[in-house]
Scaffold this motif. Structure first.
Motif, mmCIF file in Angstrom:
data_model
loop_
_atom_site.group_PDB
_atom_site.id
_atom_site.type_symbol
_atom_site.label_atom_id
_atom_site.label_comp_id
_atom_site.label_asym_id
_atom_site.label_seq_id
_atom_site.Cartn_x
_atom_site.Cartn_y
_atom_site.Cartn_z
ATOM 1 N N GLY A 10 0.823 -1.201 0.000
ATOM 2 C CA GLY A 10 0.000 0.000 0.000
ATOM 3 C C GLY A 10 0.852 1.243 0.000
ATOM 4 N N LEU A 11 0.191 2.365 0.252
ATOM 5 C CA LEU A 11 0.844 3.668 0.311
ATOM 6 C C LEU A 11 0.965 4.075 1.774
ATOM 7 C CD1 LEU A 11 1.847 6.332 -0.980
ATOM 8 C CD2 LEU A 11 -0.561 7.048 -1.061
ATOM 9 N N VAL A 12 2.169 4.462 2.165
ATOM 10 C CA VAL A 12 2.416 4.844 3.552
ATOM 11 C C VAL A 12 3.397 6.009 3.574
ATOM 12 C CG1 VAL A 12 4.284 3.156 3.835
ATOM 13 C CG2 VAL A 12 2.991 3.914 5.838
ATOM 14 N N GLN A 13 3.298 6.838 4.590
ATOM 15 C CA GLN A 13 4.245 7.932 4.731
ATOM 16 C C GLN A 13 5.565 7.428 5.304
ATOM 17 O OE1 GLN A 13 2.243 10.962 7.083
ATOM 18 N NE2 GLN A 13 1.580 12.015 5.226
ATOM 19 N N ALA A 14 6.618 8.157 5.021
ATOM 20 C CA ALA A 14 7.924 7.815 5.588
ATOM 21 C C ALA A 14 7.825 7.740 7.107
ATOM 22 C CB ALA A 14 8.964 8.855 5.177
ATOM 23 N N GLY A 15 8.457 6.714 7.648
ATOM 24 C CA GLY A 15 8.388 6.473 9.082
ATOM 25 C C GLY A 15 7.284 5.524 9.486
ATOM 26 N N GLY A 16 6.399 5.220 8.550
ATOM 27 C CA GLY A 16 5.273 4.344 8.836
ATOM 28 C C GLY A 16 5.629 2.873 8.744
ATOM 29 N N LYS A 64 18.072 -4.128 7.999
ATOM 30 C CA LYS A 64 18.316 -4.663 9.345
ATOM 31 C C LYS A 64 17.866 -3.659 10.407
ATOM 32 C CE LYS A 64 22.160 -7.796 8.338
ATOM 33 N NZ LYS A 64 23.615 -8.052 8.489
ATOM 34 N N GLY A 65 17.147 -4.163 11.396
ATOM 35 C CA GLY A 65 16.635 -3.305 12.459
ATOM 36 C C GLY A 65 15.313 -2.641 12.129
ATOM 37 N N ARG A 66 14.894 -2.723 10.874
ATOM 38 C CA ARG A 66 13.617 -2.103 10.468
ATOM 39 C C ARG A 66 12.597 -3.135 10.005
ATOM 40 N NH1 ARG A 66 13.374 1.207 6.214
ATOM 41 N NH2 ARG A 66 15.078 0.195 5.067
ATOM 42 N N PHE A 67 13.056 -4.193 9.373
ATOM 43 C CA PHE A 67 12.169 -5.238 8.845
ATOM 44 C C PHE A 67 12.320 -6.507 9.681
ATOM 45 C CE2 PHE A 67 11.960 -3.879 4.058
ATOM 46 C CZ PHE A 67 11.622 -2.586 4.452
ATOM 47 N N THR A 68 11.219 -7.226 9.835
ATOM 48 C CA THR A 68 11.229 -8.498 10.551
ATOM 49 C C THR A 68 10.481 -9.534 9.732
ATOM 50 O OG1 THR A 68 11.237 -7.366 12.698
ATOM 51 C CG2 THR A 68 10.630 -9.698 12.678
ATOM 52 N N ILE A 69 11.155 -10.630 9.446
ATOM 53 C CA ILE A 69 10.524 -11.730 8.718
ATOM 54 C C ILE A 69 10.154 -12.816 9.726
ATOM 55 C CG2 ILE A 69 12.716 -12.901 8.203
ATOM 56 C CD1 ILE A 69 11.523 -13.672 5.472
ATOM 57 N N SER A 83 8.980 -1.552 9.275
ATOM 58 C CA SER A 83 8.801 -0.361 10.096
ATOM 59 C C SER A 83 9.824 0.696 9.687
ATOM 60 C CB SER A 83 8.974 -0.722 11.573
ATOM 61 O OG SER A 83 8.066 -1.723 11.967
ATOM 62 N N SER A 84 9.612 1.905 10.171
ATOM 63 C CA SER A 84 10.515 3.023 9.842
ATOM 64 C C SER A 84 10.768 3.079 8.345
ATOM 65 C CB SER A 84 11.834 2.874 10.601
ATOM 66 O OG SER A 84 11.620 2.850 11.995
ATOM 67 N N LEU A 85 9.715 2.980 7.580
ATOM 68 C CA LEU A 85 9.844 2.915 6.130
ATOM 69 C C LEU A 85 10.394 4.218 5.567
ATOM 70 C CD1 LEU A 85 6.617 0.908 5.361
ATOM 71 C CD2 LEU A 85 8.925 0.274 4.623
ATOM 72 N N ARG A 86 11.157 4.053 4.491
ATOM 73 C CA ARG A 86 11.816 5.176 3.817
ATOM 74 C C ARG A 86 11.347 5.224 2.363
ATOM 75 N NH1 ARG A 86 17.775 2.975 5.709
ATOM 76 N NH2 ARG A 86 17.525 3.312 7.970
ATOM 77 N N PRO A 87 11.440 6.373 1.737
ATOM 78 C CA PRO A 87 11.066 6.434 0.314
ATOM 79 C C PRO A 87 11.835 5.423 -0.538
ATOM 80 C CG PRO A 87 11.222 8.636 1.211
ATOM 81 C CD PRO A 87 11.698 7.710 2.296
ATOM 82 N N VAL A 110 6.282 4.439 -0.463
ATOM 83 C CA VAL A 110 6.549 5.236 0.724
ATOM 84 C C VAL A 110 6.735 6.682 0.293
ATOM 85 C CG1 VAL A 110 7.999 5.527 2.754
ATOM 86 C CG2 VAL A 110 7.674 3.244 1.766
ATOM 87 N N SER A 111 5.871 7.544 0.774
ATOM 88 C CA SER A 111 5.943 8.961 0.403
ATOM 89 C C SER A 111 6.781 9.731 1.418
ATOM 90 C CB SER A 111 4.541 9.547 0.323
ATOM 91 O OG SER A 111 3.916 9.515 1.588
#
Length: 112
Positions: A10-16, A64-69, A83-87, A110-111
């Motif tokens: 989907g569409l999410v803002q940066a940091g989402g 690493k540190g942002r994504f969890t599988i 998490s903590s998504l970036r553009p 990621v916007s």
């Protein structure tokens, strides 16, 4: 062989955050290693995260540190919690076993 279907983009803002799901068919899902890949516009497909049948996990350094599988074999599903998504995470995300065709993928945007 196992057929996999990706969902949850989907569409999410940066940091989402977003959680992607990869759901498989058949009774042998638990024996397969599962890989999450992504492909950004104009770039090559790259491996993001791996979870083996035994639960061993690896990540690309940039996530690493942002994504969890994780995986839930009772539901024939592998998850990618982002998490903590970036553009620069914007891409089509695919999951795949070691052998088998690519699926349709799920778009993550990621916007900034």
């Amino acid at each position: 062989q196992v057929q996999l279907v990706e969902s949850g983009g989907g569409l999410v803002q940066a940091g989402g955050s977003l959680r992607l799901s990869c759901t498989g068919s058949g009774s042998l899902f638990s024996i397969f290693d599962i890989y999450w890949y992504r492909q950004a516009p104009g770039k090559q497909r790259e491996l993001v995260a791996t979870i083996t049948s035994g639960g061993r996990i690896n990540y690309q350094d940039s996530v690493k540190g942002r994504f969890t599988i994780s995986r839930d074999n009772a539901k024939n599903t592998v998850y990618l919690q982002m998490s903590s998504l970036r553009p620069e995470d914007t891409a089509v995300y695919y999951c795949k076993p070691p052998i088998g065709p690519w699926g349709q993928g799920t778009q993550v945007t990621v916007s900034s």
